[in-house]
Design an enzyme around this catalytic site. Structure first.
Site, mmCIF file in Angstrom:
data_model
loop_
_atom_site.group_PDB
_atom_site.id
_atom_site.type_symbol
_atom_site.label_atom_id
_atom_site.label_comp_id
_atom_site.label_asym_id
_atom_site.label_seq_id
_atom_site.Cartn_x
_atom_site.Cartn_y
_atom_site.Cartn_z
ATOM 1 C CE LYS A 242 -3.655 -2.145 2.814
ATOM 2 N NZ LYS A 242 -4.812 -2.001 1.921
ATOM 3 C CG ASP A 312 -3.952 -4.208 -0.518
ATOM 4 O OD1 ASP A 312 -3.992 -4.643 0.652
ATOM 5 O OD2 ASP A 312 -4.247 -3.042 -0.815
ATOM 6 C CD GLU A 314 -5.715 -8.470 2.961
ATOM 7 O OE1 GLU A 314 -6.405 -8.008 3.888
ATOM 8 O OE2 GLU A 314 -5.447 -7.812 1.939
ATOM 9 N NE ARG A 316 -11.104 -9.664 -2.618
ATOM 10 C CZ ARG A 316 -11.417 -8.667 -3.424
ATOM 11 N NH1 ARG A 316 -11.657 -8.907 -4.702
ATOM 12 N NH2 ARG A 316 -11.497 -7.426 -2.985
#
Length: 467
Positions: A242, A312, A314, A316
């Site tokens: 991020k 990113d 992650e 789910r």
């Protein structure tokens, strides 16, 4: 803050207690009359059916009294009933829930001032003579306190709230309530072939945990409600790191997990005659030499393979394994809760969470209860047309859209989870709630800055109202 529910009038409270009154007009101010100190709080015009405005007004009572450094306050039930059509147990519970939530401040890491915090120490909720209102008020205190427990866990920085720490918090919340907690470690998850959870956890030195909370308050024959909560205790984004501006606050990424933990504990504390299971997959999503890479393929517990297009996305992934695990309980209802997508904020702002389901009646019921509980929901579609978006190129499924990744991010997250819920939704209602928009409070909430504690009240109300 200690709340005393009494049938006496606020004006009969002991000396030194500030009496609170509410006003539609004028200014908020202190008034001295006949030896009584009164704090008149302007709440504006509120129609009796405007529940949202009413809730904010209740919270404003506490926030304003704290600003004026009142340590002991009293407020009549009649001050509230002028502004609402709520009655009985609902009235008492709604008021005290929000009084408790408004008094909360996260100070775990702050040094206490020498003269102490300038908080309300005691609040007398007066003129509560009706039994139903009093019972509701006592219940509301318990609900508000558990929402605040959820907020404290979510507010705790990632360095102090690892997956191991989160599991310990689950045990603490369950202690003495009748709920039980089991925690699966890495080896347990390897035996269960939970490749998605283990894949996300590869980049961290912290061991992943799979937290199982069980409360069996209903009949043995009664199929349970299974709640699944995302427990990413810190999210760097992994290899798809991020930007620095987005890293601060990523300890809130386990807010779904803390909400599920608090809900199971609350249902047990209220002794509801229901069977409820909480499943919280917990990991850190870190960037390191051992982290899962973009393009890697993970094999989930279900046997389905997932192409990781972006590390990113992650949340789910870990929820996929948890949803598969949920099937073993033969559930009647499954609700997963997660701070899943930034796209949900782009779509809806910060006043409501997203709900998705292919069961129209189920989705409508959750939205209705959201309005009553204060944990608001807005529905997005899960049409079959969207399923093509997450069709994998080198695996069964992709964790981002393979067609148009810049569009429909919130829906694509729900569609991904649907691929794992399909294993049980033929005879079970399933809904996905993306609480990213309500992860933290906003100024109009009239609550302290930090975790919002949603949707604990909604989930508890849904369970309590089941027939």
């Amino acid at each position: 803050m200690k709340i005393t529910v009494t049938a006496k009038k606020a004006s009969t409270r002991p000396k030194g207690v500030v009496r609170i009154t509410l006003s539609e007009k004028g200014q908020t101010k202190f008034i001295e009359a006949d030896g009584v100190t009164e704090l008149r709080i302007k709440v504006g015009a509120i129609k009796k059916d405007e529940r949202r405005k009413f809730v904010k007004a209740v919270r404003r009572v506490v926030r304003t009294a704290q600003q004026y450094q009142c340590e002991k306050v009293a407020i009549d039930l009649n001050e509230f009933t002028r502004f609402t059509d709520l009655s009985g147990k609902e009235l008492g519970s709604t008021i005290t829930q929000n009084l408790v939530m408004a008094a909360y401040e996260f100070r775990k890491f702050k040094t206490k001032p020498k003269d102490g915090w300038k908080d309300i120490k005691e609040l007398f909720f007066a003129s509560v003579s009706a039994k139903t209102v009093s019972e509701g008020a006592q219940e509301g205190i318990v609900i508000g306190e558990m929402v605040d427990e959820c907020r404290t866990i979510a507010n705790t920085p990632g360095g102090d709230m690892t997956p191991t720490s989160l599991a310990a918090e689950a045990k603490r919340l369950a202690k003495g309530t009748g709920a039980s907690v089991r925690v699966l470690g890495r080896r347990d998850m390897e035996r269960l072939s939970m490749g998605a959870i283990l894949g996300v956890a590869k980049g961290s030195v912290e061991e992943p945990k799979f937290i199982i909370m069980e409360y069996k308050g209903g009949k043995k024959s009664e199929r349970p409600v299974v709640l699944v909560g995302k427990g990413v205790t810190y999210d760097t984004g992994g290899i798809n790191l991020k930007p620095s501006s987005a890293l601060l606050g990523m300890h809130f990424d386990m807010s779904g997990g803390s909400a599920v933990m608090a809900t199971v504990a609350l249902v047990a504390k209220l002794k509801l005659k229901k069977n409820v299971i909480g499943l919280i997959p917990s990991v850190e999503n870190m960037a390191s030499g051992s982290a899962v890479r973009p393009g890697d393929v993970l094999t989930t517990m279900s046997g389905k393979t997932v192409e990781v297009l972006n590390t990113d996305a992650e949340g789910r992934l870990i929820l996929a394994d948890a949803l598969t695990y949920a099937k073993r309980y033969n559930p009647k209802h499954v609700i997963d809760v997660a701070t899943l997508t930034g796209a949900s904020l782009v779509a809806l702002g910060q006043h409501t969470s997203v709900v998705m389901s292919r069961d129209d009646a189920f989705a409508s019921r959750l939205i209705e209860l959201g309005e009553k509980s204060g944990d608001y929901l807005w529905r997005l579609p899960l049409w079959e047309e969207y399923e093509e978006e997450v069709r994998g190129q080198v695996a069964d499924i992709a964790n981002l859209s393979t067609k148009n990744p810049q569009y429909g991010g919130a829906i694509n997250g729900g569609i991904f989870l649907l691929q794992f819920a399909k294993d049980f939704i033929k005879d079970c209602s399933w809904a996905h709630i993306d609480i990213a928009p309500r992860m933290t409070t906003i100024p109009s909430d009239n609550l302290a800055t930090g975790a919002a504690g949603e949707p604990v009240r909604l989930l508890t109300r849904f369970i309590a109202d089941l027939t």
